[in-house]
Design a protein around this motif. Structure first.
Motif, PDB file in Angstrom:
ATOM      1  N   ARG A 160     119.532  62.415  63.892  1.00  0.00           N
ATOM      2  CA  ARG A 160     118.578  61.609  63.117  1.00  0.00           C
ATOM      3  C   ARG A 160     117.366  61.249  63.974  1.00  0.00           C
ATOM      4  O   ARG A 160     116.240  61.202  63.484  1.00  0.00           O
ATOM      5  CB  ARG A 160     119.262  60.355  62.584  1.00  0.00           C
ATOM      6  CG  ARG A 160     119.937  60.618  61.228  1.00  0.00           C
ATOM      7  CD  ARG A 160     120.735  59.444  60.740  1.00  0.00           C
ATOM      8  NE  ARG A 160     119.977  58.214  60.591  1.00  0.00           N
ATOM      9  CZ  ARG A 160     119.185  57.926  59.550  1.00  0.00           C
ATOM     10  NH1 ARG A 160     119.045  58.786  58.588  1.00  0.00           N
ATOM     11  NH2 ARG A 160     118.550  56.786  59.487  1.00  0.00           N
ATOM     12  N   SER A 161     117.657  60.972  65.250  1.00  0.00           N
ATOM     13  CA  SER A 161     116.552  60.639  66.145  1.00  0.00           C
ATOM     14  C   SER A 161     115.617  61.828  66.302  1.00  0.00           C
ATOM     15  O   SER A 161     114.393  61.688  66.247  1.00  0.00           O
ATOM     16  CB  SER A 161     117.122  60.202  67.495  1.00  0.00           C
ATOM     17  OG  SER A 161     116.221  60.452  68.515  1.00  0.00           O
ATOM     18  N   ARG A 196     115.190  64.157  64.173  1.00  0.00           N
ATOM     19  CA  ARG A 196     114.456  64.302  62.914  1.00  0.00           C
ATOM     20  C   ARG A 196     113.265  63.382  62.858  1.00  0.00           C
ATOM     21  O   ARG A 196     112.169  63.782  62.496  1.00  0.00           O
ATOM     22  CB  ARG A 196     115.375  63.935  61.752  1.00  0.00           C
ATOM     23  CG  ARG A 196     116.215  65.045  61.337  1.00  0.00           C
ATOM     24  CD  ARG A 196     115.948  65.450  59.889  1.00  0.00           C
ATOM     25  NE  ARG A 196     116.957  66.437  59.613  1.00  0.00           N
ATOM     26  CZ  ARG A 196     118.130  66.118  59.100  1.00  0.00           C
ATOM     27  NH1 ARG A 196     118.362  64.901  58.685  1.00  0.00           N
ATOM     28  NH2 ARG A 196     119.047  67.027  58.978  1.00  0.00           N
ATOM     29  N   SER A 197     113.491  62.117  63.227  1.00  0.00           N
ATOM     30  CA  SER A 197     112.379  61.183  63.082  1.00  0.00           C
ATOM     31  C   SER A 197     111.292  61.515  64.099  1.00  0.00           C
ATOM     32  O   SER A 197     110.122  61.276  63.857  1.00  0.00           O
ATOM     33  CB  SER A 197     112.850  59.728  63.210  1.00  0.00           C
ATOM     34  OG  SER A 197     113.399  59.500  64.468  1.00  0.00           O
ATOM     35  N   ALA A 234     109.370  64.352  62.654  1.00  0.00           N
ATOM     36  CA  ALA A 234     108.568  63.919  61.514  1.00  0.00           C
ATOM     37  C   ALA A 234     107.272  63.252  61.963  1.00  0.00           C
ATOM     38  O   ALA A 234     106.356  63.086  61.175  1.00  0.00           O
ATOM     39  CB  ALA A 234     109.378  62.966  60.644  1.00  0.00           C
ATOM     40  N   GLU A 235     107.205  62.866  63.244  1.00  0.00           N
ATOM     41  CA  GLU A 235     105.965  62.259  63.739  1.00  0.00           C
ATOM     42  C   GLU A 235     104.856  63.297  63.714  1.00  0.00           C
ATOM     43  O   GLU A 235     105.067  64.457  64.040  1.00  0.00           O
ATOM     44  CB  GLU A 235     106.156  61.764  65.184  1.00  0.00           C
ATOM     45  CG  GLU A 235     106.998  60.515  65.334  1.00  0.00           C
ATOM     46  CD  GLU A 235     106.330  59.295  64.745  1.00  0.00           C
ATOM     47  OE1 GLU A 235     105.117  59.361  64.444  1.00  0.00           O
ATOM     48  OE2 GLU A 235     107.023  58.278  64.590  1.00  0.00           O
ATOM     49  N   TYR A 247     115.016  57.799  69.308  1.00  0.00           N
ATOM     50  CA  TYR A 247     113.642  57.507  68.943  1.00  0.00           C
ATOM     51  C   TYR A 247     113.604  57.122  67.468  1.00  0.00           C
ATOM     52  O   TYR A 247     114.098  57.863  66.618  1.00  0.00           O
ATOM     53  CB  TYR A 247     112.757  58.725  69.192  1.00  0.00           C
ATOM     54  CG  TYR A 247     111.335  58.503  68.761  1.00  0.00           C
ATOM     55  CD1 TYR A 247     110.463  57.789  69.574  1.00  0.00           C
ATOM     56  CD2 TYR A 247     110.877  58.974  67.535  1.00  0.00           C
ATOM     57  CE1 TYR A 247     109.170  57.561  69.178  1.00  0.00           C
ATOM     58  CE2 TYR A 247     109.576  58.747  67.136  1.00  0.00           C
ATOM     59  CZ  TYR A 247     108.726  58.040  67.962  1.00  0.00           C
ATOM     60  OH  TYR A 247     107.446  57.812  67.565  1.00  0.00           O
ATOM     61  N   GLY A 248     113.046  55.965  67.196  1.00  0.00           N
ATOM     62  CA  GLY A 248     112.835  55.539  65.812  1.00  0.00           C
ATOM     63  C   GLY A 248     114.117  55.245  65.072  1.00  0.00           C
ATOM     64  O   GLY A 248     114.187  55.351  63.851  1.00  0.00           O
ATOM     65  N   ILE A 249     115.192  54.918  65.816  1.00  0.00           N
ATOM     66  CA  ILE A 249     116.461  54.647  65.157  1.00  0.00           C
ATOM     67  C   ILE A 249     117.296  53.774  66.098  1.00  0.00           C
ATOM     68  O   ILE A 249     117.214  53.921  67.316  1.00  0.00           O
ATOM     69  CB  ILE A 249     117.188  55.983  64.822  1.00  0.00           C
ATOM     70  CG1 ILE A 249     118.431  55.727  63.995  1.00  0.00           C
ATOM     71  CG2 ILE A 249     117.531  56.733  66.074  1.00  0.00           C
ATOM     72  CD1 ILE A 249     119.058  57.024  63.533  1.00  0.00           C
ATOM     73  N   ASP A 308     122.674  52.216  63.866  1.00  0.00           N
ATOM     74  CA  ASP A 308     122.206  52.684  62.559  1.00  0.00           C
ATOM     75  C   ASP A 308     123.325  52.783  61.524  1.00  0.00           C
ATOM     76  O   ASP A 308     124.226  53.623  61.634  1.00  0.00           O
ATOM     77  CB  ASP A 308     121.564  54.062  62.732  1.00  0.00           C
ATOM     78  CG  ASP A 308     121.051  54.614  61.424  1.00  0.00           C
ATOM     79  OD1 ASP A 308     120.325  53.871  60.744  1.00  0.00           O
ATOM     80  OD2 ASP A 308     121.399  55.762  61.098  1.00  0.00           O
TER      81      ASP A 308
END
Lengths: 116, 871
Positions: B505-506, B508-509, B512-513, B827-829, B833
């Motif tokens: 998930r990290s 992925r995020s 996505a940046e 990152y971002g998570i 979570d």
């Protein structure tokens, strides 16, 4: 003779060792020399197989160490002397009887008649 | 005589020897030959006697040697070939993963550095207390550190330029090689000796000639490994250097793959006309600790030194501390180290899961053979005998699995090697003795785990009980062990799955940046102009001509140039807005800047947000000074205002000839996707950018970027064969160097997680299935008595889910331990979570439901009579 039956038949080596020792206590070398002589060279005992048989016969109680006889005291090389136990004599007798009856059977056999 | 059993010899040794002597003597009396024959006969009878004596000793021990165990084990393993193969494969996949990752971990992180007493080597950075970032050190500060520190035996330094490569030329195609400019005691600090010639020494600084030390590979490539290389001349960035020595290739400092070292006269530079501020950050310091001094002591010592300097030079040193790190950590890098340990943890979890699976298979095997074992036990085989045989079986399994795992691991490393070359010290990655030891160790541990427990269980069972339970196949203690296995396996799977889920998930995020540019089909290469191009005008003409000619190549859409594309720089520039009072710059954010040629923005796909982009006329000598800024810059300096038309100048200068902002472009994440954008200024490259001797040429292509490389090279060779084009690659490759680690990491982790899920799911299925099968008789009886099949099914499924739920709870508790490891990697998570954990729980619940439902349905659908009458 129930008690002796379980020792029969004797191997030829065991029979000859018992026979040699029945003449009187002997050490390892004397036994093998006597056996060879008695069997006219037919039964040969190397040192290892000789003591293999002595061990087995001792375990069965047919022979024993003759260490209570001062006249046979060790000659300095740690040699021991063996003699036949009363059980050993009994087993010898039984074996001789067994052999004799086998021999009789063979002699009465028509095909083998005349064999000494 | 040694062949005879010891017990026999103790009884008869003397007699035997005496009889042999006497017998030999008598035989000799009959001649020499008779003596030889006697000896030969005596020897020949030994093996037979020995065998008979052993047979005679204690009867069944004869049937109990390890050889017999191995033969029995082989027969029994072969008899259950399916189970055996499954066990070996499952375990081998676990061992293989550990071997593969451990090989990498060892080579990169654990393997000691090749230098003398590497534990005593440390890297010292200036620690900027305001930004909390490490920075380079100035020569005056280095001198004071070196003189005052009690913890360090000595220190050396190396120059820290933006680019670590130099051009070697003169009588050959110019090549770019990694080079380090180092102080004269650099090699002494490392404890490196020359293989030919000598390394630098302090008196070298007094010589007029520039000196160089080369690596063995450069020596081979350039001088054909000839001893004439000593004293030969080498043109380094246009300057002649005299080669004084050759050092081994494994010297990979200051940077990986350094092939050339030049002597850097830092003291001379600092005393020179320019002088050197204590604020400068030109150098990195390498220190050798005194024997017996710990890193902590060194840190405390350097704290005192920098504290004293701060009070002596408050203007420059008030915010400067020192950061001391072991050289090994510095070489491997924190990010890489953490990633590899994470991966290693993952493969250990996979190994544990596969061990649980194999433990279960061993139980099944044990249960299937319960009758056989019980029978042998009833016939007089002791429990130790039976346990020994079972252990032999698991050891044989383990050896097979370990060997196969080693093969799997090695081939995995080979397959991964293309992805691994970006790692530090990657050259030595391969099967190392420690990796073999790791394979042995984990195979041994696993075989103990899966082999011994069931063996003891089976062997510890009373034979009659076992004979009686043959039909039921399992005993309560079996079931308890099995339940524990289910819970343990689920727990391990939860830990691994949730860790992987978080990392995926990290990733992925992160993906996505918006990087702020469009790097598809962009080719980058670096041009380096030597001293032949003396003036800024000459360099500008060359760069401009390259851009023009390459943009005219077929299949090239556009071309542009930039000082340095995607260079990770510590923001250290400051500006003063027109109208601001002087002396404020310390309170403002620092920034970075690049000079660019006009085609740059369009070529890398940066978006114009306001105003205009730079135009060819902006670079003229008499043109107004203008700049384009990024969004982060606009927000930092002109929040809520339109920055277009605003003016500023560098440093603390007043604004008599200030720079006007003409446009705002989208941010690009220069330092990597995970780093927030930094304020950035783009100025026009041209005559005024005197310093610019290097340029990154960027081309947007209509084909695969790689296909255009020959054409681009041809253009440059045609213009000037002395100018090298280096670091050629796609923009993604250039940008992604740091990203590739995290991408490889999440890809590998996903692979391991998939493997673990498959193993855990099949293991869970097999376990629950066996549980149901072992209750077949009981279920049959209950069905025959009229029990409702649906209710029995529900009961079986409930018990399966109950075990799974306990495993999930244990796993979540264990997962809490991962948090520390994952922090800073994600990152971002958050490491907590909820979505990840809920998903993992749900996945396992579905697996568990499937695994219990199917066997339950089978059990209840079978004719009860058939079940009852089956053995």
């Amino acid at each position: 003779m129930g008690t002796t039956d379980r020792y029969l038949p004797l191997t030829s080596k065991a029979f000859h060792i018992l026979l040699a020792l029945a003449e009187g206590p002997r050490n390892g070398y004397q036994v093998s020399a006597r056996v060879e002589e008695n069997s006219r060279g037919a039964v040969r005992l190397g040192p290892a197989s000789q003591f293999e048989n002595i061990q087995r016969l001792t375990e069965k109680g047919l022979i024993e160490e003759a260490d209570d006889d001062p006249s046979l005291a060790a000659d300095g090389r740690g040699q021991r002397f063996w003699r036949v136990t009363p059980l050993g004599v009994a087993v010898m007798r039984a074996e001789v009887e067994r052999l004799q009856s086998d021999l009789g059977l063979a002699r009465r056999n028509p095909m083998l008649r005349g064999t000494e | 005589m040694r062949v005879l059993p010891g017990s026999f010899l103790t009884g008869y040794r003397e007699d035997l020897l005496a009889a042999f002597d006497d017998g030999l003597r008598r035989a000799r009396n009959q001649g020499r030959a008779a003596g030889v024959i006697f000896v030969l006969q005596a020897l020949a009878e030994l093996p037979g006697v020995a065998r008979r004596l052993r047979l005679g000793e204690g009867g069944h021990r004869a049937a109990g040697g390890w050889g017999v165990d191995v033969r029995h084990a082989w027969r029994s393993l072969r008899g259950q070939a399916g189970l055996t193969a499954a066990s070996v494969l499952i375990l081998a996949s676990g061992v293989g993963g550990v071997v593969a990752i451990y090989s990498v971990l060892y080579s990169v992180v654990l393997r000691p550095l090749p230098y003398a007493e590497p534990d005593r080597l440390a890297v010292l950075w200036t620690h900027n207390l305001r930004t909390d970032l490490p920075d380079g050190t100035s020569y005056p500060n280095y001198e004071d550190w070196r003189r005052r520190s009690a913890a360090f035996q000595d220190m050396a330094l190396y120059f820290r330029p933006d680019f670590t490569t130099v051009t070697l030329s003169g009588g050959m195609e110019p090549v770019r090689v990694h080079a380090g400019a180092v102080s004269s005691n650099f090699f002494q600090i490392l404890g490196v000796d020359a293989v030919l010639g000598r390394v630098f020494d302090p008196t070298d600084l007094d010589q007029d000639a520039a000196l160089a030390v080369v690596s063995e590979s450069l020596w081979l490539d350039h001088f054909g490994a000839s001893s004439e290389a000593l004293g030969a001349s080498l043109i380094v960035d246009g300057l002649a250097h005299r080669v004084i020595g050759v050092v081994p290739d494994w010297v990979d400092l200051p940077w990986p793959a350094t092939r050339l070292w030049t002597l850097h006269d830092a003291a001379g530079l600092a005393r020179g006309p320019m002088g050197e501020s204590r604020r400068s950050d030109l150098y990195v310091v390498l220190g050798r600790l005194r024997a017996g001094v710990s890193l902590e002591a060194a840190r405390a010592d350097m704290g005192e030194v920098t504290g004293a300097l701060a009070s002596e030079y408050p203007d420059t040193n008030s915010e400067l501390g020192a950061r001391v790190a072991p050289l090994l950590d510095e070489v491997a890098g924190a990010e890489v180290r953490r990633s590899l340990w994470l991966l290693f943890l993952a493969v250990v979890l996979v190994l544990l899961i596969s061990s649980t699976n194999v433990a279960h298979l061993a139980l099944v095997r044990g249960a299937r053979r319960g009758h056989d074992l019980a029978l042998r036990s009833a016939l007089g085989a002791t429990r130790t005998r039976l346990a020994r045989q079972l252990v032999t079986e698991s050891v044989m399994l383990a050896i097979a699995a370990g060997g196969l795992g080693l093969l799997l691991g090695t081939s995995t490393v080979a397959a991964l090697s293309a992805n691994l070359h970006t790692l530090p010290r990657a050259d030595a990655i391969g099967l190392s003795p420690p990796a073999v030891w790791a394979a042995c160790a984990c195979t041994l541990l696993a075989s103990l785990a899966f082999g011994l427990a069931p063996a003891l269980l089976v062997a510890g069972r009373a034979p009659r009980a076992s004979l009686a339970t043959v039909g039921l196949r399992t005993t309560p203690s079996d079931r308890r062990l099995r339940d524990a296995l289910v819970v343990g396996e689920v727990a391990l799977a939860v830990v691994l799955l949730s860790g992987t889920g978080l990392l995926v998930r990290s990733a992925r995020s992160l993906a996505a940046e918006d990087p702020g540019f469009d790097a598809e089909h962009v080719l980058v290469g670096r041009l380096n102009l030597g001293p032949g191009y003396a003036s800024g005008a000459e360099r500008d003409r060359f760069f401009q001509a390259v851009i023009d000619r390459t943009s005219a190549l077929p299949r090239v859409e556009s071309a542009g140039g930039v000082e340095a594309l995607f260079l990770r720089r510590i923001p250290d520039l400051s500006i003063r807005r027109v109208g601001d009072p002087p002396g404020q710059r310390d309170a403002q954010p620092r920034l970075t800047s690049d000079a660019v040629y006009p085609g740059f923005f369009g070529t890398v796909g940066m978006r114009l947000l306001e105003g205009r982009l730079l135009e060819p006329g902006d670079a003229g000598r008499d043109a107004e000074r203008v700049a384009v800024v990024n969004q982060a810059m606009a927000e930092a300096f002109w929040p809520g205002e339109d920055p277009v038309g605003k003016r500023f100048d560098w440093g603390d200068r007043d604004g008599s000839d200030a720079i006007r902002v003409v446009g705002v472009v989208s941010d690009i994440r220069q330092a990597g996707l995970a780093e927030p954008p930094v304020p950035h200024v783009f100025t026009p490259a041209g005559e005024r950018t005197q310093w610019m001797a290097e340029m990154d040429l960027v081309l947007r292509t209509r084909a695969e970027p790689g296909e255009l490389v020959p054409a681009v090279r041809a253009v440059i060779r045609q213009m000037d064969p002395e100018v090298p084009l280096s670091q050629v690659g796609t923009a993604w490759e250039r940008y992604g160097d740091g990203l590739s680690t995290s991408r490889l990491r999440s890809r590998l982790l996903s692979l391991f997680a998939a493997l673990a899920t498959a193993l855990a799911a099949s293991g869970l299925y097999a376990l629950l299935n066996e549980t149901v099968v072992s209750r077949r008789k009981e279920i049959g009886i209950r069905m025959a008595m009229g029990a409702d099949g649906g209710r029995i099914r529900a009961e079986v499924i409930r018990s399966g889910l109950r075990l799974t739920a306990s495993g999930v709870v244990v796993g979540l508790l264990g997962g809490a331990l991962l948090r520390g490891l994952l922090e800073g990697v994600l990152y971002g998570i958050e490491p907590t979570d909820p979505i990840t954990f809920a998903t993992v729980g749900a996945v396992l619940a579905v697996v568990a439901f499937g695994a219990s439902w199917l066997p339950a349905r089978l059990a209840t659908s079978v004719d009860p009579v058939a079940t009852l009458t089956s053995p």
